[in-house]
Write a protein that holds these residues in place. Structure first.
Motif, mmCIF file in Angstrom:
data_model
loop_
_atom_site.group_PDB
_atom_site.id
_atom_site.type_symbol
_atom_site.label_atom_id
_atom_site.label_comp_id
_atom_site.label_asym_id
_atom_site.label_seq_id
_atom_site.Cartn_x
_atom_site.Cartn_y
_atom_site.Cartn_z
ATOM 1 N N LEU A 161 0.929 -1.192 0.117
ATOM 2 C CA LEU A 161 0.170 -0.059 -0.110
ATOM 3 C C LEU A 161 0.868 1.221 0.031
ATOM 4 C CD1 LEU A 161 -2.857 1.156 0.019
ATOM 5 C CD2 LEU A 161 -2.838 1.147 2.530
ATOM 6 N N ALA A 162 1.991 1.323 0.722
ATOM 7 C CA ALA A 162 2.888 2.435 0.819
ATOM 8 C C ALA A 162 3.508 2.521 -0.753
ATOM 9 C CB ALA A 162 3.892 2.236 1.772
ATOM 10 N N LEU A 163 3.664 1.613 -1.326
ATOM 11 C CA LEU A 163 4.524 1.685 -2.616
ATOM 12 C C LEU A 163 3.494 2.046 -3.296
ATOM 13 C CD1 LEU A 163 6.773 1.275 -4.500
ATOM 14 C CD2 LEU A 163 5.989 -1.290 -4.730
ATOM 15 N N ALA A 164 2.080 1.670 -3.473
ATOM 16 C CA ALA A 164 1.228 2.309 -4.189
ATOM 17 C C ALA A 164 0.827 3.590 -4.173
ATOM 18 C CB ALA A 164 -0.232 1.466 -4.094
ATOM 19 N N ALA A 165 1.132 4.071 -3.210
ATOM 20 C CA ALA A 165 1.052 5.611 -2.832
ATOM 21 C C ALA A 165 1.892 6.458 -3.218
ATOM 22 C CB ALA A 165 0.831 5.896 -1.468
ATOM 23 N N ALA A 166 3.370 5.725 -3.176
ATOM 24 C CA ALA A 166 4.540 6.516 -3.888
ATOM 25 C C ALA A 166 4.303 6.329 -5.283
ATOM 26 C CB ALA A 166 5.754 5.689 -3.287
ATOM 27 N N LEU A 167 3.505 5.559 -6.181
ATOM 28 C CA LEU A 167 3.571 5.530 -7.287
ATOM 29 C C LEU A 167 2.283 6.271 -7.959
ATOM 30 C CD1 LEU A 167 4.099 1.576 -8.032
ATOM 31 C CD2 LEU A 167 5.664 3.502 -8.620
ATOM 32 N N LEU A 168 1.772 6.951 -7.060
ATOM 33 C CA LEU A 168 0.560 7.832 -7.638
ATOM 34 C C LEU A 168 0.859 8.852 -8.438
ATOM 35 C CD1 LEU A 168 -1.631 7.942 -4.321
ATOM 36 C CD2 LEU A 168 -2.485 6.936 -6.632
ATOM 37 N N GLY A 169 1.917 9.522 -8.603
ATOM 38 C CA GLY A 169 2.436 10.630 -9.439
ATOM 39 C C GLY A 169 3.084 10.010 -10.616
ATOM 40 N N ASP A 170 3.316 8.684 -10.918
ATOM 41 C CA ASP A 170 3.816 8.312 -11.741
ATOM 42 C C ASP A 170 5.397 8.738 -11.831
ATOM 43 O OD1 ASP A 170 4.372 6.396 -14.014
ATOM 44 O OD2 ASP A 170 3.872 8.101 -15.360
ATOM 45 N N PRO A 171 6.104 8.685 -10.822
ATOM 46 C CA PRO A 171 7.359 9.470 -10.469
ATOM 47 C C PRO A 171 8.371 8.694 -11.445
ATOM 48 C CG PRO A 171 6.984 7.873 -8.772
ATOM 49 C CD PRO A 171 5.877 7.856 -9.419
ATOM 50 N N ARG A 172 9.403 9.658 -11.614
ATOM 51 C CA ARG A 172 10.581 9.162 -12.360
ATOM 52 C C ARG A 172 11.806 8.476 -11.482
ATOM 53 N NH1 ARG A 172 8.965 14.290 -14.674
ATOM 54 N NH2 ARG A 172 10.325 15.420 -13.575
ATOM 55 N N ILE A 173 11.549 8.847 -10.347
ATOM 56 C CA ILE A 173 12.529 8.113 -9.117
ATOM 57 C C ILE A 173 11.861 7.676 -8.076
ATOM 58 C CG2 ILE A 173 14.234 8.679 -7.792
ATOM 59 C CD1 ILE A 173 14.791 11.305 -9.229
ATOM 60 N N LEU A 174 12.048 6.457 -7.546
ATOM 61 C CA LEU A 174 11.637 5.938 -6.429
ATOM 62 C C LEU A 174 12.882 6.150 -5.135
ATOM 63 C CD1 LEU A 174 9.519 2.742 -7.464
ATOM 64 C CD2 LEU A 174 8.827 4.915 -6.363
ATOM 65 N N VAL A 175 12.398 6.308 -4.071
ATOM 66 C CA VAL A 175 13.345 5.916 -2.946
ATOM 67 C C VAL A 175 12.694 5.461 -1.849
ATOM 68 C CG1 VAL A 175 14.597 7.377 -1.248
ATOM 69 C CG2 VAL A 175 14.422 8.419 -3.460
ATOM 70 N N LEU A 176 13.190 4.151 -1.433
ATOM 71 C CA LEU A 176 12.696 3.493 -0.654
ATOM 72 C C LEU A 176 13.353 2.708 0.500
ATOM 73 C CD1 LEU A 176 11.248 0.934 -3.468
ATOM 74 C CD2 LEU A 176 10.036 2.979 -2.300
ATOM 75 N N ASP A 177 12.834 2.639 1.744
ATOM 76 C CA ASP A 177 13.685 2.199 2.588
ATOM 77 C C ASP A 177 13.171 0.954 3.337
ATOM 78 O OD1 ASP A 177 15.393 2.131 4.829
ATOM 79 O OD2 ASP A 177 14.716 3.630 6.137
ATOM 80 N N GLU A 178 14.024 -0.211 3.182
ATOM 81 C CA GLU A 178 13.502 -1.326 3.696
ATOM 82 C C GLU A 178 12.354 -1.882 3.052
ATOM 83 O OE1 GLU A 178 15.472 -3.436 4.891
ATOM 84 O OE2 GLU A 178 17.208 -2.181 5.884
ATOM 85 N N PRO A 179 11.942 -1.798 1.415
ATOM 86 C CA PRO A 179 10.799 -2.213 1.082
ATOM 87 C C PRO A 179 10.370 -3.694 1.335
ATOM 88 C CG PRO A 179 12.386 -1.977 -0.678
ATOM 89 C CD PRO A 179 12.925 -1.348 0.718
ATOM 90 N N GLY A 180 11.329 -4.594 1.524
ATOM 91 C CA GLY A 180 11.031 -6.128 1.577
ATOM 92 C C GLY A 180 10.405 -6.325 2.904
ATOM 93 N N ASN A 181 10.447 -5.549 4.099
ATOM 94 C CA ASN A 181 10.167 -5.835 4.963
ATOM 95 C C ASN A 181 8.706 -6.493 5.126
ATOM 96 O OD1 ASN A 181 12.451 -5.451 6.289
ATOM 97 N ND2 ASN A 181 11.959 -3.554 7.743
ATOM 98 N N GLY A 182 8.347 -7.841 5.637
ATOM 99 C CA GLY A 182 7.179 -8.139 5.954
ATOM 100 C C GLY A 182 6.576 -8.906 4.580
#
Length: 321
Positions: A161-182
């Protein structure tokens, strides 16, 4: 090790078509420093994040990774230096959500609100239509759970869900901290494929993680910091070339081959069980050539590649300083 954190002159840069000035998808950190009272969290840090690649951001606990990410995103002001996103500070972008999608902490929406409602509220805040909400729900695999209250979500579902929110603006860059947790194994494999596809489209990913084995499978570039300083910035393969592995060989006459190898300058030769020799500082071709020249039959040979975890530990220990 400071030189390892500079751009290599022969290293190609992937160009993006989003902007005409060549800065699209690029993060440039120059001389960045941050002091919290007497504590110097980040010191003279310089590195780059290039479009078209997944960059792993590694360092032990307390190395300054989170502070650096927060400075890139304009959440913390630097004491010295600059962190530029596509050539300017992130806060100077008129539509920041279309430039960077970031997940630093997994925080779901109101526990009684559905995932779809949560994303629609986030989309409205950055002037994105509801149709984009349906797109990102499908991208992260939450369509079937979109009408469930997020209070019942697992940690892995909240990560999606957090990744989905980050993708809403169709960004050119993703910055993620520990995205594999859980995430379960299937979720981790999905995330790896997604991030690689995102980068392959000419965009950028900067991902901080302690899951070194997964970073080795996912990333093409690494930035390694320790005590707030850069220890390495470049392709994983370039780091691997500085780290010697071992060749395991089972010759007809171990003592004779060991003597021949030492005579060729390969002094790190150790006998192991079963008549095998462990040879450091050489590849299988060289060991085989020495054995052939000495007239020694070989019954088995295998190269042991140095994994990212071992490279990381060696780098922090200063073995290649």
């Amino acid at each position: 090790m400071g030189r390892a954190c500079q751009r290599r002159s022969g290293e190609p840069a992937v160009q993006s078509t989003h902007t005409p000035d060549g800065h699209a998808g690029r993060i440039t950190v120059e001389g960045l420093g941050k002091r919290f009272g007497p504590v110097e969290a980040v010191r003279d840090l310089s590195f780059s994040v290039e479009p078209g690649s997944v960059t792993g951001f590694l360092g032990p606990n307390g190395s300054g990774k989170t502070t650096t990410l927060r400075m890139i995103l304009g959440l913390v002001g630097p004491t010295t230096g600059t962190a530029l996103v596509e050539g300017i500070p992130f806060a100077a972008h008129s539509s920041p959500g279309r430039v960077i999608g970031a997940v630093l902490e997994v925080q779901g929406g109101h526990p009684k609100r559905t995932a779809r409602a949560h994303l629609r509220a986030a989309a409205a805040a950055i002037d994105v239509p509801d149709s984009r909400v349906e797109e990102v729900l499908a991208l992260v695999g939450l369509t079937d759970a979109a009408d469930r209250a997020v209070g019942g979500y697992s940690l892995g579902m909240n990560q999606r869900l957090a990744l989905a929110a980050a993708l809403l603006g169709d960004p050119r860059i993703l910055v993620l901290d520990e995205p594999g947790n859980g995430l379960d194994p299937d979720g981790i494999a999905w995330l790896r494929s997604f991030l690689q596809s995102f980068a392959a489209s000419g965009r950028s990913v900067l991902v901080s993680s302690h899951q070194l084995a997964e970073i080795e499978l996912t990333a093409q570039r690494l930035v390694v910091i320790d005590h707030g300083r850069c220890r390495f910035d470049g392709p994983i393969d370039a780091l691997r070339q500085t780290q010697s592995g071992r060749v395991m060989v089972r010759p007809a006459d171990p003592a004779k081959l060991a003597e021949a190898l030492v005579g060729e300058g390969l002094t790190e030769v150790d006998a192991v069980d079963g008549g095998w020799l462990a040879v450091s500082g050489a590849d299988a071709v060289r060991v085989g050539d020495v054995a052939l020249a000495a007239g020694i039959a070989i019954y088995g040979m295998a190269e042991e590649r140095v994994g990212l975890e071992q490279m990381f530990l060696r780098l922090l220990a200063g073995e290649n300083a």
